[in-house]
Design a protein around this motif. Sequence first.
Motif, PDB file in Angstrom:
ATOM      1  N   ALA A  14     -13.479  -1.154   1.377  1.00 33.58           N
ATOM      2  CA  ALA A  14     -13.427   0.307   1.464  1.00 33.58           C
ATOM      3  C   ALA A  14     -12.217   0.845   0.708  1.00 33.58           C
ATOM      4  CB  ALA A  14     -13.368   0.727   2.926  1.00 33.58           C
ATOM      5  N   ARG A  15     -12.449   1.774  -0.208  1.00 37.12           N
ATOM      6  CA  ARG A  15     -11.374   2.464  -0.914  1.00 37.12           C
ATOM      7  C   ARG A  15     -11.690   3.954  -0.899  1.00 37.12           C
ATOM      8  NH1 ARG A  15      -9.265   1.064  -6.219  1.00 37.12           N
ATOM      9  NH2 ARG A  15      -7.278   1.246  -5.160  1.00 37.12           N
ATOM     10  N   ILE A  16     -10.659   4.777  -0.878  1.00 36.68           N
ATOM     11  CA  ILE A  16     -10.895   6.217  -0.892  1.00 36.68           C
ATOM     12  C   ILE A  16     -10.712   6.701  -2.318  1.00 36.68           C
ATOM     13  CG2 ILE A  16     -10.249   8.435   0.095  1.00 36.68           C
ATOM     14  CD1 ILE A  16      -8.726   6.808   2.234  1.00 36.68           C
TER      15      ILE A  16
ATOM     16  N   ASN B 171       0.836  -1.212   0.000  1.00 40.57           N
ATOM     17  CA  ASN B 171       0.000   0.000   0.000  1.00 40.57           C
ATOM     18  C   ASN B 171       0.866   1.255   0.000  1.00 40.57           C
ATOM     19  OD1 ASN B 171      -2.513  -1.168  -0.043  1.00 40.57           O
ATOM     20  ND2 ASN B 171      -2.907  -0.942   2.140  1.00 40.57           N
TER      21      ASN B 171
ATOM     22  N   THR C  87      -5.458   7.219  -5.947  1.00 40.27           N
ATOM     23  CA  THR C  87      -6.031   5.874  -5.752  1.00 40.27           C
ATOM     24  C   THR C  87      -6.872   5.459  -6.958  1.00 40.27           C
ATOM     25  OG1 THR C  87      -7.862   6.814  -4.499  1.00 40.27           O
ATOM     26  CG2 THR C  87      -6.054   5.921  -3.233  1.00 40.27           C
TER      27      THR C  87
ATOM     28  N   GLY D 171      -7.466  -2.110  -6.935  1.00 39.87           N
ATOM     29  CA  GLY D 171      -7.447  -2.750  -5.629  1.00 39.87           C
ATOM     30  C   GLY D 171      -8.848  -3.203  -5.286  1.00 39.87           C
ATOM     31  N   SER D 172      -8.946  -4.137  -4.355  1.00 37.85           N
ATOM     32  CA  SER D 172     -10.255  -4.666  -3.981  1.00 37.85           C
ATOM     33  C   SER D 172     -10.761  -4.021  -2.700  1.00 37.85           C
ATOM     34  CB  SER D 172     -10.150  -6.169  -3.784  1.00 37.85           C
ATOM     35  OG  SER D 172      -9.230  -6.434  -2.744  1.00 37.85           O
ATOM     36  N   GLY D 173      -9.894  -3.301  -1.994  1.00 38.04           N
ATOM     37  CA  GLY D 173     -10.309  -2.716  -0.726  1.00 38.04           C
ATOM     38  C   GLY D 173     -10.379  -3.736   0.390  1.00 38.04           C
TER      39      GLY D 173
ATOM     40  N   GLY E 255      -7.412  -5.399   1.498  1.00 37.36           N
ATOM     41  CA  GLY E 255      -6.090  -5.514   2.125  1.00 37.36           C
ATOM     42  C   GLY E 255      -6.043  -5.104   3.591  1.00 37.36           C
ATOM     43  N   LEU E 256      -6.553  -3.912   3.894  1.00 35.80           N
ATOM     44  CA  LEU E 256      -6.457  -3.428   5.278  1.00 35.80           C
ATOM     45  C   LEU E 256      -7.419  -4.161   6.207  1.00 35.80           C
ATOM     46  CD1 LEU E 256      -5.957   0.434   4.877  1.00 35.80           C
ATOM     47  CD2 LEU E 256      -4.299  -1.268   5.675  1.00 35.80           C
TER      48      LEU E 256
ATOM     49  N   ILE F 178      -4.306  10.418   4.160  1.00 30.26           N
ATOM     50  CA  ILE F 178      -5.581   9.791   4.531  1.00 30.26           C
ATOM     51  C   ILE F 178      -6.257  10.751   5.505  1.00 30.26           C
ATOM     52  CG2 ILE F 178      -6.713   7.785   5.561  1.00 30.26           C
ATOM     53  CD1 ILE F 178      -4.178   6.173   4.864  1.00 30.26           C
TER      54      ILE F 178
ATOM     55  N   ASP G 228       5.271   6.293   4.296  1.00 26.64           N
ATOM     56  CA  ASP G 228       5.428   6.725   2.900  1.00 26.64           C
ATOM     57  C   ASP G 228       5.144   8.205   2.767  1.00 26.64           C
ATOM     58  OD1 ASP G 228       2.628   7.339   1.760  1.00 26.64           O
ATOM     59  OD2 ASP G 228       2.306   5.414   2.744  1.00 26.64           O
TER      60      ASP G 228
ATOM     61  N   ILE H 279     -11.234   2.860   6.140  1.00 24.94           N
ATOM     62  CA  ILE H 279     -10.314   2.111   5.282  1.00 24.94           C
ATOM     63  C   ILE H 279     -10.060   0.687   5.779  1.00 24.94           C
ATOM     64  CG2 ILE H 279      -9.093   4.038   4.191  1.00 24.94           C
ATOM     65  CD1 ILE H 279      -6.925   3.738   6.340  1.00 24.94           C
TER      66      ILE H 279
ATOM     67  N   LYS I 177       2.025   1.717  -3.407  1.00 21.38           N
ATOM     68  CA  LYS I 177       0.903   1.929  -4.314  1.00 21.38           C
ATOM     69  C   LYS I 177       0.357   3.348  -4.219  1.00 21.38           C
ATOM     70  CE  LYS I 177      -3.047  -0.856  -4.602  1.00 21.38           C
ATOM     71  NZ  LYS I 177      -3.836  -2.046  -4.171  1.00 21.38           N
ATOM     72  N   TYR I 178       0.307   3.877  -2.998  1.00 16.73           N
ATOM     73  CA  TYR I 178      -0.336   5.170  -2.793  1.00 16.73           C
ATOM     74  C   TYR I 178       0.666   6.298  -2.573  1.00 16.73           C
ATOM     75  CZ  TYR I 178      -4.259   2.056  -2.626  1.00 16.73           C
ATOM     76  OH  TYR I 178      -5.169   1.090  -2.970  1.00 16.73           O
TER      77      TYR I 178
ATOM     78  N   VAL J 148      -0.236  10.012  -0.745  1.00 18.06           N
ATOM     79  CA  VAL J 148      -1.526  10.674  -0.475  1.00 18.06           C
ATOM     80  C   VAL J 148      -1.859  10.674   1.008  1.00 18.06           C
ATOM     81  CG1 VAL J 148      -3.512  10.862  -2.019  1.00 18.06           C
ATOM     82  CG2 VAL J 148      -2.332   8.660  -1.824  1.00 18.06           C
TER      83      VAL J 148
HETATM   84  N1  LIG Z   1      -0.291   4.128   2.579  1.00 14.79           N
HETATM   85  C1  LIG Z   1      -1.448   4.641   2.180  1.00 14.79           C
HETATM   86  N2  LIG Z   1      -1.536   5.951   1.821  1.00 14.79           N
HETATM   87  C2  LIG Z   1      -2.705   6.490   1.407  1.00 14.79           C
HETATM   88  N3  LIG Z   1      -3.860   5.814   1.316  1.00 14.79           N
HETATM   89  C3  LIG Z   1      -3.855   4.511   1.656  1.00 14.79           C
HETATM   90  C4  LIG Z   1      -2.656   3.859   2.108  1.00 14.79           C
HETATM   91  N4  LIG Z   1      -2.959   2.562   2.387  1.00 14.79           N
HETATM   92  C5  LIG Z   1      -4.276   2.428   2.122  1.00 14.79           C
HETATM   93  N5  LIG Z   1      -4.827   3.585   1.672  1.00 14.79           N
HETATM   94  C6  LIG Z   1      -6.243   3.817   1.312  1.00 14.79           C
HETATM   95  O1  LIG Z   1      -7.037   2.834   1.950  1.00 14.79           O
HETATM   96  C7  LIG Z   1      -7.813   2.102   0.987  1.00 14.79           C
HETATM   97  C8  LIG Z   1      -7.965   0.650   1.437  1.00 14.79           C
HETATM   98  O2  LIG Z   1      -6.718  -0.045   1.363  1.00 14.79           O
HETATM   99  P1  LIG Z   1      -6.721  -1.619   1.130  1.00 14.79           P
HETATM  100  O3  LIG Z   1      -7.705  -2.208   2.086  1.00 14.79           O
HETATM  101  O4  LIG Z   1      -5.329  -2.118   1.168  1.00 14.79           O
HETATM  102  O5  LIG Z   1      -7.366  -1.782  -0.310  1.00 14.79           O
HETATM  103  P2  LIG Z   1      -6.776  -1.592  -1.788  1.00 14.79           P
HETATM  104  O6  LIG Z   1      -5.299  -1.314  -1.696  1.00 14.79           O
HETATM  105  O7  LIG Z   1      -7.093  -2.873  -2.469  1.00 14.79           O
HETATM  106  O8  LIG Z   1      -7.556  -0.428  -2.337  1.00 14.79           O
HETATM  107  C9  LIG Z   1      -7.049   2.267  -0.327  1.00 14.79           C
HETATM  108  O9  LIG Z   1      -7.907   2.139  -1.438  1.00 14.79           O
HETATM  109  C10 LIG Z   1      -6.479   3.673  -0.195  1.00 14.79           C
HETATM  110  O10 LIG Z   1      -7.454   4.601  -0.580  1.00 14.79           O
END
Ligand SMILES: Nc1ncnc2c1ncn2[C@@H]1O[C@H](COP(=O)(O)OP(=O)(O)O)[C@@H](O)[C@H]1O
Length: 240
Positions: free
Chosen positions: A179-181, A132, A186, A191-193, A195-196, A166, A161, A174, A135-136, A164
Amino acid sequence: MDENKLQHDFISTVSHELRTPLTSIRGFSQTLLASWDDIDDKSKKEFLKIIEEQSNRLIKLVENVLAVSKLQNNENYIFKNISVNSSIKSVIPIIKQQYKNHKITTVFNDKIPEILADKDKFQQVILNLTENACKYSPENTTVKVITDFAENNFVSIKIIDNGVEIKKEDMERIFKKFARIDNPLTRGVQGSGLGLYITKSIVENLHGKINVSSNSKETIFEVLIPFSDMENQARSKCLQ
Ligand SMILES: Nc1ncnc2c1ncn2[C@@H]1O[C@H](COP(=O)(O)OP(=O)(O)O)[C@@H](O)[C@H]1O
Ligand SMILES: [Mg+2]
């Protein structure tokens, strides 16, 4: 929310997430098969690339859905004393391979004690958070992984990192399923939302905690896991 409604929501979201890549794989395969001789090589390559990308997206989604269904029972956890630093060290190359344009640095405190945890699951947590972080955040920036002592006999693992921010209002959301923002960075990455959600559940099964803090300069995910000594003490207390 009752269990049936949750299950129903889960299935309908998964079906929707499956349908989008499948439709695109079928569409591009059909086009290639029907008009092979009329399509130039460059377009063929482009279509195959999309098919490959969408297949990868499906594989990730299926892996995540399987991981979610496994979370329901934590019987398959194998708890052993493990070294935090060397467990992290062996997964960093996987991320480096995937994100060649990011710099990934580690700052380990060599003195931290072992933790009692399932090594695969712990490594999954580190992988999800480091992935993540890459990725972000923009390419050519640095992602840091720091281990240290924390209060109350916990080990702290921070993943930092410069990507972006949060926002406060999104910090709880999240960690929820799917859940995705939505923001420009992003939107560009798939992503599937899940991971977290998976990460938080694993951390809790490891008797740990996960916190997030974020501003326009940096985002920090911190995982706290108790020392294995304390775990053993707690266990022996329960057995007395
Ligand atoms: N390190 C990060 N910096 C900024 N935003 C993040 C970070 N990690 C996660 N996010 C936000 O949280 C959301 C959920 O993350 P996650 O559950 O891993 O799903 P995915 O990566 O599949 O979208 C992401 O879509 C992103 O918007
Ligand atoms: Mg993710």
